[in-house]
Write an enzyme that holds these catalytic residues in place. Sequence first.
Site, PDB file in Angstrom:
ATOM      1  N   HIS A  56     -12.973 -21.503 -23.072  1.00  0.00           N
ATOM      2  CA  HIS A  56     -13.798 -22.598 -22.549  1.00  0.00           C
ATOM      3  C   HIS A  56     -14.394 -23.462 -23.652  1.00  0.00           C
ATOM      4  O   HIS A  56     -14.686 -24.641 -23.428  1.00  0.00           O
ATOM      5  CB  HIS A  56     -14.920 -22.038 -21.682  1.00  0.00           C
ATOM      6  CG  HIS A  56     -14.432 -21.327 -20.470  1.00  0.00           C
ATOM      7  ND1 HIS A  56     -14.088 -21.988 -19.310  1.00  0.00           N
ATOM      8  CD2 HIS A  56     -14.191 -20.014 -20.235  1.00  0.00           C
ATOM      9  CE1 HIS A  56     -13.668 -21.103 -18.406  1.00  0.00           C
ATOM     10  NE2 HIS A  56     -13.715 -19.912 -18.957  1.00  0.00           N
ATOM     11  N   HIS A 211      -7.660 -12.802 -16.488  1.00  0.00           N
ATOM     12  CA  HIS A 211      -8.481 -11.706 -17.032  1.00  0.00           C
ATOM     13  C   HIS A 211      -8.460 -10.455 -16.141  1.00  0.00           C
ATOM     14  O   HIS A 211      -9.429 -10.129 -15.461  1.00  0.00           O
ATOM     15  CB  HIS A 211      -9.902 -12.126 -17.383  1.00  0.00           C
ATOM     16  CG  HIS A 211     -10.630 -13.006 -16.414  1.00  0.00           C
ATOM     17  ND1 HIS A 211     -10.758 -12.721 -15.070  1.00  0.00           N
ATOM     18  CD2 HIS A 211     -11.316 -14.158 -16.631  1.00  0.00           C
ATOM     19  CE1 HIS A 211     -11.477 -13.662 -14.501  1.00  0.00           C
ATOM     20  NE2 HIS A 211     -11.828 -14.543 -15.419  1.00  0.00           N
ATOM     21  N   ASP A 243     -11.776  -7.624 -25.946  1.00  0.00           N
ATOM     22  CA  ASP A 243     -12.946  -7.458 -26.808  1.00  0.00           C
ATOM     23  C   ASP A 243     -13.523  -6.047 -26.751  1.00  0.00           C
ATOM     24  O   ASP A 243     -14.508  -5.753 -27.435  1.00  0.00           O
ATOM     25  CB  ASP A 243     -14.028  -8.478 -26.453  1.00  0.00           C
ATOM     26  CG  ASP A 243     -14.540  -8.367 -25.026  1.00  0.00           C
ATOM     27  OD1 ASP A 243     -14.059  -7.483 -24.284  1.00  0.00           O
ATOM     28  OD2 ASP A 243     -15.422  -9.164 -24.637  1.00  0.00           O
ATOM     29  N   ASP A 269     -11.296 -15.926 -23.468  1.00  0.00           N
ATOM     30  CA  ASP A 269     -12.261 -16.378 -22.453  1.00  0.00           C
ATOM     31  C   ASP A 269     -13.564 -16.776 -23.143  1.00  0.00           C
ATOM     32  O   ASP A 269     -14.658 -16.555 -22.626  1.00  0.00           O
ATOM     33  CB  ASP A 269     -12.503 -15.295 -21.399  1.00  0.00           C
ATOM     34  CG  ASP A 269     -13.147 -15.843 -20.117  1.00  0.00           C
ATOM     35  OD1 ASP A 269     -13.287 -17.083 -20.006  1.00  0.00           O
ATOM     36  OD2 ASP A 269     -13.515 -15.043 -19.247  1.00  0.00           O
TER      37      ASP A 269
END
Length: 382
Positions: A56, A211, A243, A269
């Site tokens: 984003h 995701h 992550d 993300d």
Amino acid sequence: MLIQSNKVWIADQFIPAAIEIKDGKISDILPHESKTADVDYGDLRIVPGFMDIHCHGAYKFDTNDANEEGLRYWAEHVVDEGVTSFLATTITQSEDVLTKAVANVAKVMEDGYEGAEILGVHFEGPYLDMVYKGAQPEQHIVKPTIEQFKRYQDAAKGNIRYITMATETDDDFALTHYLAQNGVTVSIGHSAATYEQAVMAYAHGARSMTHVYNGMTPFNHRANGLVGAAYRLRTMYGEIICDGRHSTPAALNNFFMSKGPDYSIMVSDALMAKGSPVGSKFIFGGNEIEIYPDGSAHLTASGTLAGSTLRLNEGLRILVEEALVPFNYAINACTRNPARCIGVADRKGSIGVGMDADLAVLDSGYQVRQTYCMGQPKLQTK
């Protein structure tokens, strides 16, 4: 320019080789030390440049801001983590905000910029499910229509390449089928779809999931949900945030080992909060986000995870060293697989003659020592 290393990633293995670069392309691959190299990287690893198809923003910029200089700054600096191309990703908002956002991406692409290549737009929302909306603002979630999407695509000058939507809200899969027929990859996400509905979406052209594990129906051995579909539909791509927080290393291993080397996609993300210090607060999709001491981003009101601050080189390390995913599975997930998913694998995602000279040079600790975007070095060699 000629660069070489004892470890160049070609054909799913590291080999000693030299890479000749001309006019932004890889013009030749040569035996190691067959010519005098301009740069010899020794035992540093040369891999394809990373591609992030779900991000984003970063450095206090968000795609929805529709700020030209913010987008240019992002593209110029994301190379620090080895990213050489990306899709600027929106979040659910009003039609006016989203129209301006995608128009801004198109304008920057047209006018020019430095750094990682902006491949287009990932349109996440507003066609989502209320229950699995995550950090997306519910007041702007709407039912999908072909007519509205056409307006967005016109504003984007045809640069929307990938869309996240809850396909079960798409009556008769009309928009899903339209997008598949017009070169836009449909990804099921922020969705309450059942396993059976996911299979039907695939039948109508959906080819990815957004995701995986997050923002979707979970796996149960009697109600398999979207997570079960992600495991079972072998030729459905699946994004996953690597992550170690959005999904544990064990969950990452389960997904990658089920999916195989060809259909998993690492994404960040990442939010505008990436690159900001602990305690920083931002407004994302109308909601306040705060950076926690461990560097993760959370909704201030609820404390739930909201996007990430992941650097892709760190995601690669987590996959290989913590999730114990084979290196070829992990590197494909941020290079070849996203390139295939959005239809640019003819020029990006691998090291070979005729491909774009998008390269990342990594040390043994997965730190980026140099990035090449279309053959241009972008970092001071460390």
